[in-house]
Structures are given as C-alpha cells and as structure tokens.
Design an enzyme around this catalytic site. Sequence first.
Site, short mmCIF file in Angstrom:
data_model
loop_
_atom_site.label_atom_id
_atom_site.label_comp_id
_atom_site.label_asym_id
_atom_site.label_seq_id
_atom_site.Cartn_x
_atom_site.Cartn_y
_atom_site.Cartn_z
N ALA A 133 0.82 -1.21 0.00
CA ALA A 133 0.00 0.00 0.00
C ALA A 133 0.86 1.26 0.00
O ALA A 133 2.01 1.25 0.43
CB ALA A 133 -0.92 0.00 1.21
N GLY B 204 0.48 -5.54 0.73
CA GLY B 204 -0.54 -5.68 -0.31
C GLY B 204 0.02 -6.24 -1.60
O GLY B 204 -0.71 -6.87 -2.38
N GLU C 157 -0.14 -9.89 -1.06
CA GLU C 157 -1.55 -10.29 -1.09
C GLU C 157 -2.08 -10.30 -2.52
O GLU C 157 -2.87 -11.17 -2.90
CB GLU C 157 -2.38 -9.33 -0.22
CG GLU C 157 -2.08 -9.50 1.27
CD GLU C 157 -2.83 -8.49 2.13
OE1 GLU C 157 -3.62 -8.91 2.98
OE2 GLU C 157 -2.61 -7.27 1.95
N GLU D 227 2.76 -5.62 7.68
CA GLU D 227 1.77 -4.68 8.20
C GLU D 227 1.82 -4.52 9.71
O GLU D 227 1.53 -3.45 10.26
CB GLU D 227 0.36 -5.10 7.77
CG GLU D 227 0.02 -4.83 6.32
CD GLU D 227 0.45 -5.95 5.40
OE1 GLU D 227 0.06 -5.94 4.22
OE2 GLU D 227 1.19 -6.86 5.85
#
Length: 719
Positions: A61, A100, A103, A123
């Site tokens: 992110a 992310g 992911e 994270e």
Amino acid sequence: MAVYTRIPGSVAVITLKNPPVNALSSTVRQAIVQSVSRAGTDPDVKAVVICGENGKFCAGADIREFSGPFRGPALVPLIDDIEASEKPVVAAIEGVALGGGLELALGCHYRIAHIKARLGLPEVTLGLLPAAGGTQRLPRLAGIPAALDLITTGRHVSAQEALKLGIVDQVTDGNARDVAVEFARKIAGQPTGPRRVSSLPIQCPANLDSLLEQTLVRIRQRARGAIAPVACVQAVRAASTLPFAQGMQREQELMAALFTSGQARALQYLHFAQRAVGKWSTPSGARWDNTKPRPVRKVAVIGLGTMGRGITVCLVRAGIPVIAVEMEEKQLEEGRRAVHGMLDRDAQRHGADPNLSLASFTINLRDLGDVDLVIEAVFEDMALKKKIFRELSSVCRPDALLCTNTSGLDVDEIASVTRRPDLVLGMHFFAPAHMMKLLEVVHGLHTSPVAVATAMDLGKKLEKVGVLVGNCPGFVGNRMLMPYTEQAYFLLEEGARPEEVDQALEEFGFAMGVFRMGDLSGLDVGWKIRMGLGLTGPTLPAGTPVRSRGGHRYSAVPDILCEKGRMGQKAGRGWYLYEKQGGRVARPDPWLQSFLEEYRSLHGIQARHIDPQEILERCLYSLINEGFHILEEGIAAAPQDIDAIYVFGYSWPRHTGGPMFYASMVGLPRVLDKLEHYHQAHPDIPRLEPSSLLRRLVASGSPPLQQWRDVIKKHRSHL
C-alpha cells in the site's frame, strides 16, 4: 499506473508502474482493475502475467494514503476478481512482494519469483494486519505455524524459503517476467478453480489451540503491550476455524479496530520518522544530505573488544574490506577468533559465504596508510583516545576520515589533537553492534558536511538507522538515559524495590527494566562513566556517602554496590542475585533490602509505598524532559530524531512511537503538570524542573509534534 501489453502467444502482461517500489496507490489500483477487466473480455487473451517495473513487483500500500479519505477501488474485491478469473493469472515477482503486493500475488493462480526476491507481510510493523486476505490465504499455502510466524513478526523471507513454504511455485535466476510469460503460454486454457488459494483446504495441526496460545506468549514477551500482533493471531485463528468468507469478514473487523488505534498512529509516525531523521544543516548552513559522500573502499577498526568485533562484522557483512587493530598479539588473536566465529555463525544462518578474507588483523597502526575511514572503538578513556587519534593523524592518508565510537566523550577534544578536525566525527554504534540498528553520527564544531555525508552513507550501507546529533556529554541517547536511571535510584532510596521499578517499566513495554538491564550490561560500566565525569566520591569522614553534587541530590547506592564488587550478572550479584556468575535468572536479594534499610536510616529517609504510576511518570517524564532540553539546545534537529534514537537504540516500545511522540499523545499539559508536581515534591532532585521549551509549547497551545520546530527555530543549532 499499470501498463497493459499484449504479446505473442495470447498472453497479456500487466506491468505495475509507480516508482520507486510500485506501491498500490489509488491510481495503480484503478489501472489494475481496468487491465484485468480488459484481459478478461479480450477473446485473444488466454493467460495473464502481472509484474512490476524496474525489477520490483510491489511493496504494498501507499502509506501516505492512510491519513486521508479513501479513494479508488478497494484492494479486496480487486484481488477477488483476479482470483475468480477463468484465465490463469501468473505473478512474476522480482525485487519485493510485500504487504498488499504479496496479497496481490496470493490472489494470482501461480507465482514465479526471482531468486533474489524478498516476500513478506510487514503490516504488523505499522500497527496493522494484512487486510486484503493475507491472514486468510497465507495459512492455506504455507500452513498455520509458518503463517503465524510471518504475519505476527512481519519478517521478510527469501524466494528460496518462500518456495519451501509453498508461497511461490517456482524460483528462477533469469528474468522473472520472461519466465512467467513462457509459463503462462504453457498453462493457457487450463482451469483456474483448483489454483484459487481461497478454495484450498486448510491443514489444522492437532495442537492448534496450544500453538496459538504459545504464539501469544511469545508475542507478550517480544512486543509487550502491542495489540497488532495479537490481532494477527486472532485473524489466523479465524482462517483455521471459519469458512473463507467469514474469515475475511473477521479480518476486516480486526483491521477496522487497529486502523484508528493510537498504536497504529505511533508506528506509522515512526515509519516516516525513520526516513526523515538526521537531515540537518551544519553551523555554516551547508546541508550534509546535499553533499556527495566520499567512496569508502577500506575501513580500519581500532580495538577488538565487544564493540570493535561487532563493528568489524557489520563491515564484512556489507562487503567492505576491514583491517582490525589491537595493541597486543594475545588480544589480537582473541579478537580474530571471535570475529571469525561470529561471521561463521552468521553465514550458517543465511546459507552464505562468511567472507573471512575481507577481514585482516594487525597490531601496527602503520598498516592503516591506505584506509579511507577509521573507526576507533577502545575503552572510554579520553587520554587513550587522544593518543590514538594523534597517531592516526600521522599514519593515515590526509583525506581519511577519523571516527570515534565514544558513547559520550567530547568529540571536539578528540579532534583537537589531529591535523584534520574537519574529518573527525563520532560514529556511536550500539551494543551488540552487529545487531542493533542505531548509529549516532556526532557532528563536532569543525566537522565538514562531506565527513557527515560519508559517515551517514556508510551507516546506510551497514543497514543502520543513522541519526545526526550534536556534540555534548552523552550526545542524545545516553544523555537522556541519565535522568531516567537517576530517578530509578531515587525511587529505591524512597522505598521502592528493584523488581517493582522493573515491573512497571516492563509492563509499559520495555524488554528490561532499569535494574535488570544494569545487571546485564555490568554496573561497572556506568560507574566508570560517573568517575570520568567526577560524579563519584568522596565520602564524609565517618564513611557516610555524600548525597549532594553541585547542590543537587545524588544517589550513592550504585557506587557503593560497585565498591562491594556487585557488578551484575558477571559477578553473580548486582541489583539482583544470580545462582552463579554469568547466570541470567534474576532473584530478589535480601541483602540489598537490608542494605537499603541501613542506607535510609543513615540518611534519615522514611520509606514509603510507591505506586507503579509514580515510577513510570518519574522515570519516563524526566527522560522526556531532557529530550526537550536537547531540542532547545539544538543537539537534536527534531523530535523525530530523538524518537528514532530511542526506539532503535534503547528498545523504547515501538508501539508508543518514541518518547517525544509518546509525550504528544499523553498530552504536553499533563507532562508539564506532572513534572511540576514532582519537582515541587522533590526540589533537590535534578532534572525534574520542566524545560522552558516544554513550557513554551504548552503556552503555544501544544501544537502537533511536526510543528515543534517552529517554536524551536529561533534557537541556535549546535549541529
């Protein structure tokens, strides 16, 4: 953005393009959605490859978007759409796939990684959890034990480890994009259902409850008080006990609670502080960070004690040739064996070459004629350091930088014996130097911007968090530590026990309290420093220790313990009692309680009950107060610098952001009121009187921490 390309063989390539690390900004997410939709509707496309530009897949992110309103498509439905595609999607991972980014790759049907790629879900280090399916998909691929480890620690894994864990399907030393395209051609048209990670059965170990509980115990020991690792365990529990859709819902609920927490704010502040620290100007106005550093091709380390050995290992790890110096053959051989042993163990852990040839050893300073930079790491003795620097000034090249690892001695006094004070500065590593992240770079009165730039650049190559600080006794970290430890000594005098003080500090989040840490380090370390500063002795004629220095109260308790040979763990007794010399299990010592009772009786001190709140406030707020003095004097450039120093060098609990951020979260008026209260209650105790900067900040309405420099800027900087 994401660039869509059709290539021969019915393969579409979606290239993430958002330098420097292809973060998933709202623009990138929107472009991915459009590109995936385009590939899905194009009848000539049979398979898709997702890759990143410039050798980096995706670092996750864009954290800058966390502070504003959410824009663009959400990541969860985007990844769900990729996974639901009837056309195979292959992730070509080069460089990094983090947060992310990983992911996103887990939502693809296949994952091919370059051999040098790093993968992880970090994270938790931002006070969050992987909330785009990471806590639900990773356990299905890697298993619950491995997923718990990776998600609760945030650690990165190599491509090879990721292959062993089942996170990636193939590792290549070629171009991952080209390999993925060729692979995509081969599997075009194959059904994607069996490759959807969300549909995979999860293998639950028989001892699931025990495993989860053991993980929580480790978390409480490692990250005392941090809530994000605990939430990560709860999310993985959901993955192991609930259907995928319900697990995703639980992941979102846990993320919502974390996202607005004070701990997440603190950790995200620290993330940016780590990148901003140290950028300040010299007294002449020149900015070191606009100055080109000199190349450092060869380094010398003087002294092969604990610090010198660790620094030598750091340099070898970074691939920098180093010549280590000791004064006598016996110490040289001991140091050589220790360094080689550390490098061998390091290599075994990482499956790499120990690079022993990069380290050479000598007892002759005249062998340093061709080094670019010297780091002196001998005992904290000014006369010895000046003798060494006088010699180095003669034997080293005129342009070689001369650095001292002193933890608090005057860098300008050391520089005064050389012919090059502009090339002398402090490089204060923290023990153990090969493990601790912090490096205080100490700017002397005459230190040039190029010297600072070179030292900071070297610190970066050593993977340290370099912070530029001014020259004063103790610099920033140790100077602030002094009032913190002094308050602990005074609390003992007034009735507290060592274990009570340590418990309060450890429950706050420190790995060790003042007294357990003192025993581990050795009480003689602080004793020698106090002797060097003239802060010990003399005693009164009757043998009663003097309790005043310069008109302020002084605790002689630690000095008396050292005089009695109670040096800590290595002696088997210090603030605590140990079963044997070098033992690690600390037990309360009845002798110490008897001694403290006699000490109080001798000085007319009435013992009282001291609650944990007073322990915390006096220890922490006195440390913070010294931080305000340091900012006021310009010894540190900004509160972020102090916070980075304390988190990375002194194990201040990360989830509170550091001492200055913590003060802003508690509220500056409260800090001021408490300091006023304790100063009035104990007017003879030094460093409890609130600093004038703290008073001015409160009078200015307690502005946000990022605006403190506006209040400070009229004061002359020492940097």
